[in-house]
Motif scaffolding. Structure first.
Motif, mmCIF file in Angstrom:
data_model
loop_
_atom_site.group_PDB
_atom_site.id
_atom_site.type_symbol
_atom_site.label_atom_id
_atom_site.label_comp_id
_atom_site.label_asym_id
_atom_site.label_seq_id
_atom_site.Cartn_x
_atom_site.Cartn_y
_atom_site.Cartn_z
ATOM 1 N N TYR A 215 0.813 -1.215 0.000
ATOM 2 C CA TYR A 215 0.000 0.000 0.000
ATOM 3 C C TYR A 215 0.850 1.270 0.000
ATOM 4 N N LEU A 216 2.079 1.194 0.488
ATOM 5 C CA LEU A 216 2.987 2.333 0.343
ATOM 6 C C LEU A 216 3.294 2.537 -1.138
ATOM 7 N N THR A 217 3.630 1.454 -1.811
ATOM 8 C CA THR A 217 3.920 1.547 -3.248
ATOM 9 C C THR A 217 2.707 2.079 -3.999
ATOM 10 N N LEU A 218 1.525 1.562 -3.685
ATOM 11 C CA LEU A 218 0.286 2.033 -4.315
ATOM 12 C C LEU A 218 0.091 3.528 -4.063
ATOM 13 N N SER A 219 0.314 3.977 -2.840
ATOM 14 C CA SER A 219 0.065 5.389 -2.516
ATOM 15 C C SER A 219 0.966 6.316 -3.316
ATOM 16 N N LEU A 220 2.105 5.815 -3.757
ATOM 17 C CA LEU A 220 3.015 6.658 -4.533
ATOM 18 C C LEU A 220 2.508 6.922 -5.943
ATOM 19 N N ALA A 221 1.428 6.244 -6.355
ATOM 20 C CA ALA A 221 0.784 6.591 -7.624
ATOM 21 C C ALA A 221 0.351 8.057 -7.588
ATOM 22 N N ALA A 222 -0.058 8.545 -6.417
ATOM 23 C CA ALA A 222 -0.458 9.950 -6.282
ATOM 24 C C ALA A 222 0.723 10.894 -6.512
ATOM 25 N N LYS A 223 1.916 10.463 -6.147
ATOM 26 C CA LYS A 223 3.112 11.265 -6.408
ATOM 27 C C LYS A 223 3.449 11.253 -7.891
ATOM 28 N N PHE A 224 3.322 10.080 -8.519
ATOM 29 C CA PHE A 224 3.743 9.926 -9.903
ATOM 30 C C PHE A 224 2.742 10.464 -10.931
ATOM 31 N N SER B 69 -11.077 23.389 -13.574
ATOM 32 C CA SER B 69 -11.376 24.065 -12.313
ATOM 33 C C SER B 69 -10.887 23.210 -11.150
ATOM 34 N N MET B 70 -10.919 21.893 -11.353
ATOM 35 C CA MET B 70 -10.331 20.965 -10.385
ATOM 36 C C MET B 70 -10.268 19.576 -11.001
ATOM 37 N N GLY B 71 -9.391 18.781 -10.443
ATOM 38 C CA GLY B 71 -9.296 17.368 -10.784
ATOM 39 C C GLY B 71 -9.413 16.583 -9.496
ATOM 40 N N VAL B 72 -10.136 15.474 -9.524
ATOM 41 C CA VAL B 72 -10.305 14.676 -8.310
ATOM 42 C C VAL B 72 -9.911 13.226 -8.570
ATOM 43 N N ASN B 73 -9.363 12.608 -7.525
ATOM 44 C CA ASN B 73 -9.129 11.171 -7.563
ATOM 45 C C ASN B 73 -10.464 10.500 -7.286
ATOM 46 N N TYR B 74 -10.988 9.791 -8.250
ATOM 47 C CA TYR B 74 -12.306 9.170 -8.135
ATOM 48 C C TYR B 74 -12.209 7.770 -7.542
ATOM 49 N N GLY B 75 -11.065 7.114 -7.746
ATOM 50 C CA GLY B 75 -10.888 5.772 -7.199
ATOM 51 C C GLY B 75 -9.851 4.997 -7.979
ATOM 52 N N VAL C 123 -9.374 6.912 -17.057
ATOM 53 C CA VAL C 123 -8.752 5.777 -16.377
ATOM 54 C C VAL C 123 -7.347 5.611 -16.948
ATOM 55 N N ILE C 124 -6.375 5.696 -16.073
ATOM 56 C CA ILE C 124 -4.969 5.543 -16.455
ATOM 57 C C ILE C 124 -4.382 4.370 -15.679
ATOM 58 N N GLN C 125 -3.847 3.411 -16.414
ATOM 59 C CA GLN C 125 -3.149 2.306 -15.762
ATOM 60 C C GLN C 125 -1.735 2.763 -15.450
ATOM 61 N N VAL C 126 -1.379 2.721 -14.184
ATOM 62 C CA VAL C 126 -0.056 3.127 -13.734
ATOM 63 C C VAL C 126 0.706 1.876 -13.304
ATOM 64 N N THR D 229 -5.952 3.830 -12.180
ATOM 65 C CA THR D 229 -6.388 5.004 -11.431
ATOM 66 C C THR D 229 -7.530 5.681 -12.184
ATOM 67 N N ILE D 230 -8.462 6.243 -11.449
ATOM 68 C CA ILE D 230 -9.595 6.937 -12.049
ATOM 69 C C ILE D 230 -9.575 8.381 -11.571
ATOM 70 N N SER D 231 -9.480 9.301 -12.518
ATOM 71 C CA SER D 231 -9.492 10.734 -12.217
ATOM 72 C C SER D 231 -10.639 11.381 -12.977
ATOM 73 N N VAL D 232 -11.213 12.415 -12.372
ATOM 74 C CA VAL D 232 -12.223 13.202 -13.069
ATOM 75 C C VAL D 232 -11.714 14.648 -13.118
ATOM 76 N N PHE D 233 -11.672 15.182 -14.343
ATOM 77 C CA PHE D 233 -11.214 16.541 -14.577
ATOM 78 C C PHE D 233 -12.423 17.388 -14.934
ATOM 79 N N PHE D 234 -12.601 18.487 -14.182
ATOM 80 C CA PHE D 234 -13.735 19.382 -14.402
ATOM 81 C C PHE D 234 -13.252 20.643 -15.122
ATOM 82 N N PRO D 235 -13.810 20.924 -16.321
ATOM 83 C CA PRO D 235 -13.388 22.120 -17.070
ATOM 84 C C PRO D 235 -13.755 23.408 -16.335
#
Length: 152
Positions: A66-75, A86-92, A127-130, A146-152
């Motif tokens: 889970y440490l390795t997984l959490s570093l997806a947020a860094k990468f 206006s914002m981007g969110v980590n959806y899951g 959806v981006i496979q990391v 990873t699933i991200s939602v980008f709001f224009p």
């Protein structure tokens, strides 16, 4: 390091299948592993007991999956940058796997692939496979969609 820069979220639709990265490497230190153990309460010996781990199955301490997984947020910001949001969110996340361990002292980096893009309640869901891989490893240490939602 190769970062994909996207001018607006709608441009992501044309990038399905695009490969991303790799990122710059980062070294996994025992200090980082110990801090993660303290933050999560996971003090299993394979992570924090350097002496016992030296004679264990990996020959050294290893990072928590889970440490390795959490570093997806860094990468992720090193792999892709989406402008005019206006914002981007980590959806899951989906389909998380840990095919190989990350030994202490390893240098890890990430690469990715845009798997899918669709509209999502006023935003663009991507959806981006990391794949996070330790240097000189045969298999990635972590693969996560990873699933991200980008709001224009």
């Amino acid at each position: 390091m190769t970062k994909l820069v996207v001018e607006k979220p709608a441009d992501l639709f044309d990038l399905v299948g695009k490969t991303l990265g790799p990122t710059e490497g980062m070294v996994i230190t025992q200090e980082r592993i110990n801090q993660f153990a303290d933050a999560t309460g996971d003090h299993q010996w394979i992570h924090v007991d350097e002496e016992k781990a030296a004679s264990g199955p990996f020959g050294a301490t290893v990072a928590h999956g889970y440490l390795t997984l959490s570093l997806a947020a860094k990468f992720m910001p090193e792999l892709i940058e989406v402008h005019n949001v206006s914002m981007g969110v980590n959806y899951g996340t989906e389909k998380t796997r840990f095919p190989s361990p990350v030994r202490v002292g390893s240098t890890i980096s990430a690469s990715g692939e845009i798997l899918s893009v669709e509209e999502q309640k006023g935003g663009i869901k991507c959806v981006i496979q990391v794949a996070i891989t330790a240097e000189d490893a045969d298999r990635p240490a972590c693969i996560v969609d990873t699933i991200s939602v980008f709001f224009p």
